[in-house]
Design a protein around this motif. Structure first.
Motif, mmCIF file in Angstrom:
data_model
loop_
_atom_site.group_PDB
_atom_site.id
_atom_site.type_symbol
_atom_site.label_atom_id
_atom_site.label_comp_id
_atom_site.label_asym_id
_atom_site.label_seq_id
_atom_site.Cartn_x
_atom_site.Cartn_y
_atom_site.Cartn_z
ATOM 1 N N ASN A 12 68.569 -6.951 7.444
ATOM 2 C CA ASN A 12 69.133 -5.840 6.670
ATOM 3 C C ASN A 12 69.127 -6.135 5.172
ATOM 4 O OD1 ASN A 12 69.724 -3.446 7.871
ATOM 5 N ND2 ASN A 12 71.826 -3.953 8.403
ATOM 6 N N LYS A 13 69.356 -7.408 4.816
ATOM 7 C CA LYS A 13 69.427 -7.782 3.414
ATOM 8 C C LYS A 13 68.049 -7.891 2.768
ATOM 9 C CE LYS A 13 73.874 -8.108 2.850
ATOM 10 N NZ LYS A 13 74.580 -7.177 1.919
ATOM 11 N N VAL A 14 67.065 -8.341 3.532
ATOM 12 C CA VAL A 14 65.732 -8.582 2.970
ATOM 13 C C VAL A 14 64.983 -7.282 2.703
ATOM 14 C CG1 VAL A 14 63.436 -9.528 3.505
ATOM 15 C CG2 VAL A 14 65.479 -10.899 3.914
ATOM 16 N N ILE A 15 65.135 -6.313 3.597
ATOM 17 C CA ILE A 15 64.351 -5.081 3.516
ATOM 18 C C ILE A 15 65.161 -3.968 2.853
ATOM 19 C CG2 ILE A 15 63.075 -3.353 4.840
ATOM 20 C CD1 ILE A 15 61.868 -6.188 4.886
ATOM 21 N N PHE A 20 62.494 4.210 2.993
ATOM 22 C CA PHE A 20 61.787 4.889 4.068
ATOM 23 C C PHE A 20 62.418 6.236 4.427
ATOM 24 C CE2 PHE A 20 61.291 0.244 5.096
ATOM 25 C CZ PHE A 20 59.997 0.152 4.615
ATOM 26 N N THR A 21 63.594 6.525 3.858
ATOM 27 C CA THR A 21 64.306 7.749 4.229
ATOM 28 C C THR A 21 63.496 9.024 3.986
ATOM 29 O OG1 THR A 21 66.466 6.715 3.882
ATOM 30 C CG2 THR A 21 66.388 9.120 3.826
ATOM 31 N N PRO A 22 62.854 9.202 2.810
ATOM 32 C CA PRO A 22 62.113 10.448 2.595
ATOM 33 C C PRO A 22 61.069 10.733 3.669
ATOM 34 C CG PRO A 22 62.370 9.273 0.520
ATOM 35 C CD PRO A 22 62.853 8.342 1.601
ATOM 36 N N GLY A 23 60.347 9.708 4.089
ATOM 37 C CA GLY A 23 59.350 9.908 5.142
ATOM 38 C C GLY A 23 59.970 10.234 6.479
ATOM 39 N N LEU A 24 61.126 9.623 6.767
ATOM 40 C CA LEU A 24 61.789 9.873 8.043
ATOM 41 C C LEU A 24 62.406 11.263 8.099
ATOM 42 C CD1 LEU A 24 63.553 6.417 8.461
ATOM 43 C CD2 LEU A 24 61.644 7.273 9.821
ATOM 44 N N LEU A 25 62.820 11.790 6.944
ATOM 45 C CA LEU A 25 63.419 13.123 6.916
ATOM 46 C C LEU A 25 62.446 14.203 7.359
ATOM 47 C CD1 LEU A 25 65.560 13.080 3.645
ATOM 48 C CD2 LEU A 25 66.386 13.322 5.991
ATOM 49 N N ALA A 26 61.148 13.890 7.275
ATOM 50 C CA ALA A 26 60.152 14.869 7.702
ATOM 51 C C ALA A 26 60.258 15.184 9.188
ATOM 52 C CB ALA A 26 58.749 14.353 7.378
ATOM 53 N N GLY A 104 52.627 7.740 10.619
ATOM 54 C CA GLY A 104 53.973 7.699 10.067
ATOM 55 C C GLY A 104 54.661 6.382 10.354
ATOM 56 N N PHE A 105 54.561 5.927 11.602
ATOM 57 C CA PHE A 105 55.135 4.638 11.966
ATOM 58 C C PHE A 105 54.392 3.503 11.263
ATOM 59 C CE2 PHE A 105 56.508 7.219 15.607
ATOM 60 C CZ PHE A 105 57.852 6.899 15.635
ATOM 61 N N LYS A 106 53.062 3.639 11.156
ATOM 62 C CA LYS A 106 52.263 2.588 10.525
ATOM 63 C C LYS A 106 52.646 2.414 9.056
ATOM 64 C CE LYS A 106 47.489 1.081 9.756
ATOM 65 N NZ LYS A 106 47.689 0.747 8.320
ATOM 66 N N ALA A 107 52.908 3.518 8.356
ATOM 67 C CA ALA A 107 53.265 3.427 6.941
ATOM 68 C C ALA A 107 54.574 2.652 6.767
ATOM 69 C CB ALA A 107 53.388 4.828 6.346
ATOM 70 N N ILE A 108 55.542 2.910 7.636
ATOM 71 C CA ILE A 108 56.814 2.185 7.554
ATOM 72 C C ILE A 108 56.616 0.724 7.928
ATOM 73 C CG2 ILE A 108 59.149 2.019 8.501
ATOM 74 C CD1 ILE A 108 59.074 5.036 8.885
ATOM 75 N N PHE A 109 55.844 0.498 8.990
ATOM 76 C CA PHE A 109 55.573 -0.869 9.443
ATOM 77 C C PHE A 109 54.911 -1.681 8.328
ATOM 78 C CE2 PHE A 109 52.679 -3.915 11.469
ATOM 79 C CZ PHE A 109 53.551 -4.607 12.282
ATOM 80 N N ASP A 110 53.896 -1.082 7.675
ATOM 81 C CA ASP A 110 53.213 -1.770 6.578
ATOM 82 C C ASP A 110 54.164 -2.022 5.413
ATOM 83 O OD1 ASP A 110 50.898 -1.755 8.027
ATOM 84 O OD2 ASP A 110 49.978 -0.072 6.963
ATOM 85 N N GLY A 111 55.073 -1.062 5.171
ATOM 86 C CA GLY A 111 56.039 -1.229 4.097
ATOM 87 C C GLY A 111 56.992 -2.383 4.348
ATOM 88 N N ILE A 112 57.388 -2.573 5.597
ATOM 89 C CA ILE A 112 58.270 -3.683 5.950
ATOM 90 C C ILE A 112 57.562 -5.022 5.726
ATOM 91 C CG2 ILE A 112 59.470 -4.825 7.872
ATOM 92 C CD1 ILE A 112 60.029 -2.024 9.001
ATOM 93 N N ILE A 113 56.303 -5.108 6.179
ATOM 94 C CA ILE A 113 55.527 -6.342 5.995
ATOM 95 C C ILE A 113 55.338 -6.638 4.503
ATOM 96 C CG2 ILE A 113 53.271 -7.425 6.338
ATOM 97 C CD1 ILE A 113 54.931 -7.376 8.852
ATOM 98 N N LYS A 114 55.033 -5.596 3.714
ATOM 99 C CA LYS A 114 54.813 -5.780 2.274
ATOM 100 C C LYS A 114 56.081 -6.296 1.601
ATOM 101 C CE LYS A 114 53.478 -3.323 -1.938
ATOM 102 N NZ LYS A 114 53.106 -2.017 -2.527
ATOM 103 N N GLN A 115 57.222 -5.695 1.946
ATOM 104 C CA GLN A 115 58.484 -6.155 1.351
ATOM 105 C C GLN A 115 58.789 -7.600 1.742
ATOM 106 O OE1 GLN A 115 62.068 -3.806 1.187
ATOM 107 N NE2 GLN A 115 60.942 -1.961 1.771
ATOM 108 N N ALA A 116 58.518 -7.933 2.999
ATOM 109 C CA ALA A 116 58.772 -9.299 3.452
ATOM 110 C C ALA A 116 57.955 -10.301 2.644
ATOM 111 C CB ALA A 116 58.450 -9.432 4.941
#
Length: 205
Positions: A12-15, A20-26, A104-116
């Motif tokens: 929770n602290k790292v990411i 990701f909220t705007p994409g999930l609101l879709a 949609g899931f891939k974009a979030i997944f890639d975002g998590i890896i990038k932040q990590a």
């Protein structure tokens, strides 16, 4: 690990989940600005992510968030907040798939890896690749009825997977050989050998 060393607390602290909220609101009709107040999409997404991390069903992750405090805090629920039920999770996932598909899931997944990686997580040079069969979210009996009526499958992208044969005891006590089949996909997963982090997922027919 306990307290601040618990994996879910550290995750929770790292990411930065809020990005990701705007994409999930879709996934919400009217982007959650019309109708009854919905659950925050991050709660639902993180429950789905937790189900994946633990290898459990949506029904089971509902129970995890009901009774396991680290899981409840990870997804963003207070101690006395109502927990979204498994049907809500399934509907949210279906809405996301309908809106953006797997991308949609891939974009979030890639975002998590990038932040990590930006936060200092380093990946090794060895990637472990494996393929597993994934069962489609289809009622096989109803799907056969659709086929007999000349209608397309509920999941037209899925293909029939043959899993061999097994012995089945019939109600009258006789044994017969029955072929194991289901509609589904083959999911190719790569995992970093050093950290254990999954770095890519690619489903194919």
């Amino acid at each position: 690990a306990q307290g601040k060393d618990h994996f879910l607390f550290r995750l929770n602290k790292v990411i930065d989940w809020d990005q990701f909220t705007p994409g999930l609101l879709a996934a919400y009709k009217g982007k959650a600005r019309v109708g009854e107040s919905p659950y925050h999409p991050l709660i639902l997404f993180k429950m789905l992510l937790l189900a994946y991390l633990l290898g459990i069903s949506e029904r089971a992750v509902e129970e995890q968030c009901r009774w396991y405090i680290p899981a409840r805090l990870f997804v963003g629920l207070g101690l006395y907040d109502a927990v979204p039920d498994h049907a809500t999770l399934t509907l949210f996932k279906q809405r996301m798939q309908k809106h953006d598909g797997i991308s949609g899931f891939k974009a979030i997944f890639d975002g998590i890896i990038k932040q990590a990686m930006e936060k200092g997580v380093r990946f090794g040079s060895v990637q472990i690749v494996d393929s597993v069969h994934t069962v489609a979210n289809v009622n096989n009996d109803k799907d056969r009825e659709r086929h007999d009526d000349g209608k397309p499958s509920a999941d037209p992208d899925a293909t029939v997977v043959h899993k061999g044969r097994r012995s089945v005891v019939r109600p009258n006590g006789t044994v017969e050989q029955r072929e194991l089949m289901h509609l589904g996909y083959k999911t190719h997963v790569s995992q970093d050998a050093e950290t254990g982090i999954v770095t890519s997922i690619k489903p194919t027919t």
